[in-house]
Motif scaffolding. Sequence first.
Motif, mmCIF file in Angstrom:
data_model
loop_
_atom_site.group_PDB
_atom_site.id
_atom_site.type_symbol
_atom_site.label_atom_id
_atom_site.label_comp_id
_atom_site.label_asym_id
_atom_site.label_seq_id
_atom_site.Cartn_x
_atom_site.Cartn_y
_atom_site.Cartn_z
ATOM 1 N N ILE A 115 9.955 14.395 -28.071
ATOM 2 C CA ILE A 115 11.137 14.594 -27.210
ATOM 3 C C ILE A 115 11.257 13.440 -26.216
ATOM 4 O O ILE A 115 12.341 12.884 -26.015
ATOM 5 N N VAL A 116 10.130 13.055 -25.611
ATOM 6 C CA VAL A 116 10.150 11.928 -24.669
ATOM 7 C C VAL A 116 10.597 10.658 -25.394
ATOM 8 O O VAL A 116 11.445 9.908 -24.906
ATOM 9 N N GLY A 117 10.047 10.431 -26.589
ATOM 10 C CA GLY A 117 10.413 9.251 -27.374
ATOM 11 C C GLY A 117 11.875 9.235 -27.772
ATOM 12 O O GLY A 117 12.529 8.199 -27.729
ATOM 13 N N ASN A 118 12.416 10.398 -28.149
ATOM 14 C CA ASN A 118 13.825 10.465 -28.545
ATOM 15 C C ASN A 118 14.763 10.166 -27.392
ATOM 16 O O ASN A 118 15.888 9.724 -27.607
ATOM 17 N N HIS A 119 14.315 10.423 -26.167
ATOM 18 C CA HIS A 119 15.132 10.091 -24.996
ATOM 19 C C HIS A 119 14.940 8.631 -24.572
ATOM 20 O O HIS A 119 15.587 8.166 -23.646
ATOM 21 N N HIS A 120 14.020 7.939 -25.257
ATOM 22 C CA HIS A 120 13.728 6.531 -24.956
ATOM 23 C C HIS A 120 13.232 6.349 -23.533
ATOM 24 O O HIS A 120 13.518 5.348 -22.893
ATOM 25 N N TRP A 121 12.487 7.347 -23.024
ATOM 26 C CA TRP A 121 11.873 7.219 -21.711
ATOM 27 C C TRP A 121 10.534 6.526 -21.890
ATOM 28 O O TRP A 121 9.649 7.030 -22.580
ATOM 29 N N PRO A 122 10.373 5.371 -21.290
ATOM 30 C CA PRO A 122 9.095 4.676 -21.400
ATOM 31 C C PRO A 122 7.962 5.548 -20.851
ATOM 32 O O PRO A 122 8.130 6.239 -19.844
ATOM 33 N N MET A 123 6.826 5.515 -21.545
ATOM 34 C CA MET A 123 5.684 6.297 -21.087
ATOM 35 C C MET A 123 4.428 5.471 -21.198
ATOM 36 O O MET A 123 4.362 4.502 -21.955
ATOM 37 N N ALA A 124 3.447 5.856 -20.400
ATOM 38 C CA ALA A 124 2.148 5.185 -20.403
ATOM 39 C C ALA A 124 1.073 6.242 -20.198
ATOM 40 O O ALA A 124 1.273 7.205 -19.458
ATOM 41 N N LEU A 125 -0.053 6.048 -20.851
ATOM 42 C CA LEU A 125 -1.185 6.945 -20.707
ATOM 43 C C LEU A 125 -2.258 6.219 -19.921
ATOM 44 O O LEU A 125 -2.691 5.128 -20.298
ATOM 45 N N LYS A 126 -2.649 6.805 -18.805
ATOM 46 C CA LYS A 126 -3.719 6.221 -17.983
ATOM 47 C C LYS A 126 -4.701 7.332 -17.666
ATOM 48 O O LYS A 126 -4.327 8.340 -17.068
ATOM 49 N N GLU A 127 -5.919 7.114 -18.118
ATOM 50 C CA GLU A 127 -6.962 8.120 -18.031
ATOM 51 C C GLU A 127 -6.448 9.388 -18.715
ATOM 52 O O GLU A 127 -6.130 9.338 -19.887
ATOM 53 N N GLU A 128 -6.331 10.491 -18.014
ATOM 54 C CA GLU A 128 -5.897 11.741 -18.657
ATOM 55 C C GLU A 128 -4.507 12.166 -18.221
ATOM 56 O O GLU A 128 -4.157 13.344 -18.321
ATOM 57 N N THR A 129 -3.715 11.224 -17.742
ATOM 58 C CA THR A 129 -2.366 11.538 -17.281
ATOM 59 C C THR A 129 -1.355 10.745 -18.091
ATOM 60 O O THR A 129 -1.523 9.545 -18.300
ATOM 61 N N LEU A 130 -0.323 11.432 -18.525
ATOM 62 C CA LEU A 130 0.791 10.785 -19.214
ATOM 63 C C LEU A 130 1.876 10.556 -18.168
ATOM 64 O O LEU A 130 2.307 11.495 -17.497
ATOM 65 N N TYR A 131 2.302 9.313 -18.024
ATOM 66 C CA TYR A 131 3.328 8.963 -17.052
ATOM 67 C C TYR A 131 4.618 8.639 -17.779
ATOM 68 O O TYR A 131 4.605 7.938 -18.782
ATOM 69 N N VAL A 132 5.721 9.140 -17.248
ATOM 70 C CA VAL A 132 7.047 8.825 -17.759
ATOM 71 C C VAL A 132 7.755 8.023 -16.678
ATOM 72 O O VAL A 132 7.833 8.448 -15.523
ATOM 73 N N GLU A 133 8.248 6.856 -17.059
ATOM 74 C CA GLU A 133 8.972 6.021 -16.101
ATOM 75 C C GLU A 133 10.302 6.667 -15.773
ATOM 76 O O GLU A 133 11.025 7.139 -16.665
ATOM 77 N N VAL A 134 10.642 6.673 -14.497
ATOM 78 C CA VAL A 134 11.942 7.195 -14.088
ATOM 79 C C VAL A 134 12.946 6.058 -14.259
ATOM 80 O O VAL A 134 13.218 5.303 -13.341
ATOM 81 N N ALA A 135 13.433 5.942 -15.488
ATOM 82 C CA ALA A 135 14.370 4.876 -15.833
ATOM 83 C C ALA A 135 15.812 5.338 -15.669
ATOM 84 O O ALA A 135 16.736 4.540 -15.756
ATOM 85 N N SER A 136 15.991 6.634 -15.459
ATOM 86 C CA SER A 136 17.321 7.190 -15.218
ATOM 87 C C SER A 136 17.157 8.306 -14.186
ATOM 88 O O SER A 136 16.263 8.237 -13.360
ATOM 89 N N ASN A 137 17.942 9.332 -14.272
ATOM 90 C CA ASN A 137 17.940 10.418 -13.295
ATOM 91 C C ASN A 137 16.648 11.236 -13.378
ATOM 92 O O ASN A 137 16.383 11.886 -14.382
ATOM 93 N N ALA A 138 15.861 11.215 -12.302
ATOM 94 C CA ALA A 138 14.576 11.911 -12.268
ATOM 95 C C ALA A 138 14.749 13.419 -12.456
ATOM 96 O O ALA A 138 13.923 14.058 -13.105
ATOM 97 N N ASP A 139 15.816 13.982 -11.888
ATOM 98 C CA ASP A 139 16.046 15.425 -12.031
ATOM 99 C C ASP A 139 16.252 15.804 -13.495
ATOM 100 O O ASP A 139 15.742 16.824 -13.961
ATOM 101 N N VAL A 140 16.994 14.986 -14.217
ATOM 102 C CA VAL A 140 17.263 15.255 -15.639
ATOM 103 C C VAL A 140 15.974 15.140 -16.447
ATOM 104 O O VAL A 140 15.687 15.990 -17.292
ATOM 105 N N ILE A 141 15.200 14.098 -16.179
ATOM 106 C CA ILE A 141 13.941 13.922 -16.911
ATOM 107 C C ILE A 141 13.017 15.105 -16.656
ATOM 108 O O ILE A 141 12.480 15.702 -17.594
ATOM 109 N N GLU A 142 12.839 15.446 -15.396
ATOM 110 C CA GLU A 142 11.932 16.537 -15.055
ATOM 111 C C GLU A 142 12.406 17.864 -15.643
ATOM 112 O O GLU A 142 11.613 18.614 -16.217
#
Length: 184
Positions: A115-142
Motif C-alpha cells: 500500500i505504501v509503495g502504491n502511493h509512491h511514498w518514499p520509505m526507509a528502514l532504520k533499525e526496527e522502525t519503518l519511516y515514511v517520508e511526508v512527501a505530501s499531506n501528512a494527515d492523508v498519509i497517516e
Amino acid sequence: MNSLDAIIADQYLGNTHESKEIALQISQAQAQQLCLEVAIARQDCGKGRIFTQTEAQQPIGIVKERTWRLRDGDVFRAQSGQLVLVSLQKQPVIALQFERKALNVPVNLMRLGHIVGNHHWPMALKEETLYVEVASNADVIESTLREAAKSLNIKGLHIVREYKTAEQALDFVADLSGAHSHVH
C-alpha cells in the motif's frame, strides 16, 4: 516578494560545524546584525539557484554549483557583504513501529508495504522502525496507514509523526550505512 529585490549570496565561505573561524565570523555578524539566516527545504539543497527568504521576509537568492548539496551550517557572503547562514528545515516523517510480541500474519505486513509503495511514498528502514517520508499531506498519509492497518488486522502498530533534525535526517533516496530505502 520580488526576486529582483533579492540579496544574492554566491560566495561560499564554509560551514560553521567544521570551521571555528567561520562560526566566529557568524557570531560577530549576528552581533552586528549583518547576518541573514535562512531555512532551506531539504528538496532544495541540490539546486543551483535557490530563492528563499529570512524570517523577516527579506528575499535571498543563493547561487551555487549543482555538483554539491547545501548542508546545515553552510555560510555564504552576499554581494552586499552580509553573511548568509543556512539551516535545513526539520524533516517530517511518519514512523511505524511494530510491537515484537504482536503476532501478525506476514502476508498482511507485506500488503501494508505494498500500500505504501502504491502511493509512491518514499520509505526507509532504520533499525526496527519503518519511516515514511511526508512527501505530501501528512494527515492523508497517516489516515491511510491507520485504515490499512485496521483493515489488515495488524496488531501492535504504533504510528507516530516525528521531525528529524539535520543530524538525524533520513535519506530516502540512497542506501546509507544500513538504512534501507525504497523509492518507486
